[in-house]
Design an enzyme around this catalytic site. Structure first.
Site, mmCIF file in Angstrom:
data_model
loop_
_atom_site.group_PDB
_atom_site.id
_atom_site.type_symbol
_atom_site.label_atom_id
_atom_site.label_comp_id
_atom_site.label_asym_id
_atom_site.label_seq_id
_atom_site.Cartn_x
_atom_site.Cartn_y
_atom_site.Cartn_z
ATOM 1 N N ASP A 301 -46.247 100.206 -68.655
ATOM 2 C CA ASP A 301 -45.982 101.643 -68.684
ATOM 3 C C ASP A 301 -45.606 102.056 -70.104
ATOM 4 O O ASP A 301 -44.725 101.456 -70.724
ATOM 5 C CB ASP A 301 -44.859 102.003 -67.704
ATOM 6 C CG ASP A 301 -44.752 103.501 -67.499
ATOM 7 O OD1 ASP A 301 -44.128 104.155 -68.352
ATOM 8 O OD2 ASP A 301 -45.281 104.012 -66.500
ATOM 9 N N ASN A 309 -46.544 113.693 -75.610
ATOM 10 C CA ASN A 309 -47.413 114.836 -75.360
ATOM 11 C C ASN A 309 -46.754 116.136 -75.776
ATOM 12 O O ASN A 309 -47.388 117.019 -76.364
ATOM 13 C CB ASN A 309 -47.806 114.908 -73.886
ATOM 14 C CG ASN A 309 -48.920 113.937 -73.527
ATOM 15 O OD1 ASN A 309 -49.769 113.630 -74.348
ATOM 16 N ND2 ASN A 309 -48.907 113.448 -72.292
ATOM 17 N N ASP A 318 -53.596 111.452 -75.803
ATOM 18 C CA ASP A 318 -54.812 110.734 -75.406
ATOM 19 C C ASP A 318 -55.133 109.606 -76.376
ATOM 20 O O ASP A 318 -55.560 108.525 -75.960
ATOM 21 C CB ASP A 318 -55.989 111.706 -75.331
ATOM 22 C CG ASP A 318 -55.882 112.678 -74.174
ATOM 23 O OD1 ASP A 318 -55.045 112.424 -73.270
ATOM 24 O OD2 ASP A 318 -56.619 113.686 -74.164
ATOM 25 N N GLU A 344 -50.200 107.167 -67.468
ATOM 26 C CA GLU A 344 -49.974 106.308 -68.632
ATOM 27 C C GLU A 344 -49.689 104.875 -68.234
ATOM 28 O O GLU A 344 -49.222 104.074 -69.055
ATOM 29 C CB GLU A 344 -48.799 106.855 -69.472
ATOM 30 C CG GLU A 344 -47.433 106.697 -68.854
ATOM 31 C CD GLU A 344 -47.064 107.804 -67.870
ATOM 32 O OE1 GLU A 344 -45.873 107.906 -67.540
ATOM 33 O OE2 GLU A 344 -47.960 108.561 -67.453
#
Length: 427
Positions: A301, A309, A318, A344
């Site tokens: 993770d 973000n 991304d 993610e």
């Protein structure tokens, strides 16, 4: 550059032979008939003073008088037949040396043009996979249209005699649709190219430059040349059709492979999709249980991914996901399966790997990711990334893949709860 005049062979000169043949046949008939008549009636008409021997002499003279022109006619006809056969044979032999369809088509046009000297001459063939006829080779002023629209062979040949046919100028009665089209392209003689009942193409010839019409022998020669041209064109057309079908098959195969790849590959990271990973996990899980082999699972993770973000934007988020996924894929072995499990979170399935081996691999992966520096998508800043990893090994009490997944998920949750950027083993 001046061209030397072509020397014509003497055997082809005697064009007056047909007239001489008629005179010879007339003399032969008159002499033989008169001699026979006199010989029969000699006894009845002695007053004429002719004896049977005189009648025989008269008949012999008639025969001798007629045989000369007939002999010349026979020689003339045989020479023309031999010349026609040589022309067809020469084309057939020359066509074998041509390597492609266009070269054979140009050879066919040159042969017909030399033999008949029409004002214009065109050869129409269908491209591979198309029903319409396209102008491939020709001589003379090009027609207004370079394509004869789609038509079926049945419509073209319906009511037509076999071989070439002559198109007359339209009179009071309007011509048929196809005849009208042929007249528009200046055709006077049409030669359908067929082989085993299949239409391969069409030859259209204009009127002669001399104005002399095509006679029966010449139309027969056109038909023989048309058959030879069809036989020469057919292998090249077949190869073109095969190449087209092969290219279509390859295109379909590529589409199938692409669709299959998209079905099992995540578009952003290039890793295995969640669904395909579940299939691989079930397969490996039951194999490991059956053969009593170890198998381990890593849940990875990305720490504080939402903050990345929010701070740097989704384009940078991304890019972070792509780089981390590539790093995990490069760390994995060829037998391992790496997937984007969701958002993610990534997963790595390690066949024939116990908990200790999986932990070593997870620590090495955590350190490699920690040392990454990823460029901001639209800015000068660098982004640092860490991951939390949960590790679980197949246990005897694990009856389904879900139990292995659950323990790996609880392990990564515990790693995040304890401060992130660490590896946690399942209990």
């Amino acid at each position: 550059m001046t061209r030397k005049p072509i020397k014509r062979k003497k055997a082809a000169k005697p064009r007056k032979a047909p007239l001489a043949s008629r005179l010879g046949a007339f003399a032969l008939t008159v002499g033989t008939t008169l001699g026979a008549y006199v010989g029969v009636s000699a006894g009845l008409t002695e007053g004429l003073g002719w004896s049977p021997s005189s009648a025989c002499l008269l008949a012999g003279a008639g025969v001798a008088l007629g045989l000369g022109p007939l002999r010349r006619l026979s020689a003339f006809g045989m020479a023309e037949l031999a010349s026609d056969s040589r022309l067809v044979r020469h084309f057939t032999e020359a066509a074998r040396t041509r390597k492609d369809l266009v070269a054979v088509a140009n050879l066919a046009v040159a042969t017909l043009q030399k033999a008949f000297k029409p004002h214009h001459l065109f050869l129409w063939l269908p491209p591979a996979g198309e029903p319409s006829l396209h102008l491939v080779a020709g001589h003379g002023r090009l027609p207004a249209s370079m394509v004869i629209p789609e038509f079926s062979m049945r419509q073209l040949l319906k009511g037509r005699p076999e071989g070439p046919w002559v198109l007359e100028d339209p009179g009071a009665k309007p011509p048929e649709a196809f005849d009208q089209l042929m007249l528009q392209v200046g055709a006077h003689v049409c030669v359908p190219l067929t082989l085993h009942g299949q239409l391969l193409g069409l030859i259209t010839m204009g009127k002669r430059r001399t104005g002399r019409p095509y006679d029966a022998r010449e139309l027969d020669l056109v038909a023989r040349l048309g058959a030879a041209i069809s036989a020469a064109l057919a292998p090249h057309q077949l190869r073109a059709e095969q190449a087209l079908h092969l290219s279509k098959l390859e295109a379909v195969s590529r589409l199938y492979v692409d669709a299959q790849k998209k079905a099992v590959t995540d578009g952003l990271t290039g890793l295995t999709t969640h669904m395909h990973f579940q299939e691989q996990l079930a397969k490996r899980f039951y194999e490991a249980r059956r053969f009593e082999q170890p198998i381990s699972l890593l849940f990875i993770d990305i720490d504080h991914f939402k903050r990345i973000n929010d701070t740097f934007g989704h384009l940078t988020g991304d890019e972070v996901l792509r780089v981390v996924a590539q790093t995990v894929q490069e760390t994995a072995r060829s037998c391992d399966t790496v997937a984007r499990y969701g958002g993610e979170e990534l997963a790595m399935l390690l066949p024939q790997t116990d908990l200790e081996g999986a932990y070593i691999l997870a620590e090495r992966l955590r350190e490699v990711v920690r040392d990454l520096s990823i460029q901001e998508a639209n800015g000068p800043r660098m982004v640092s990334v860490t991951v939390s990893i949960g590790v679980a090994q197949l246990q005897a009490e694990d009856m389904t893949p879900a139990s292995l997944l659950d323990r790996a998920d609880r392990a990564v949750y515990e790693a995040k709860h304890r401060g992130r950027n660490q590896v946690m083993l399942s209990a």
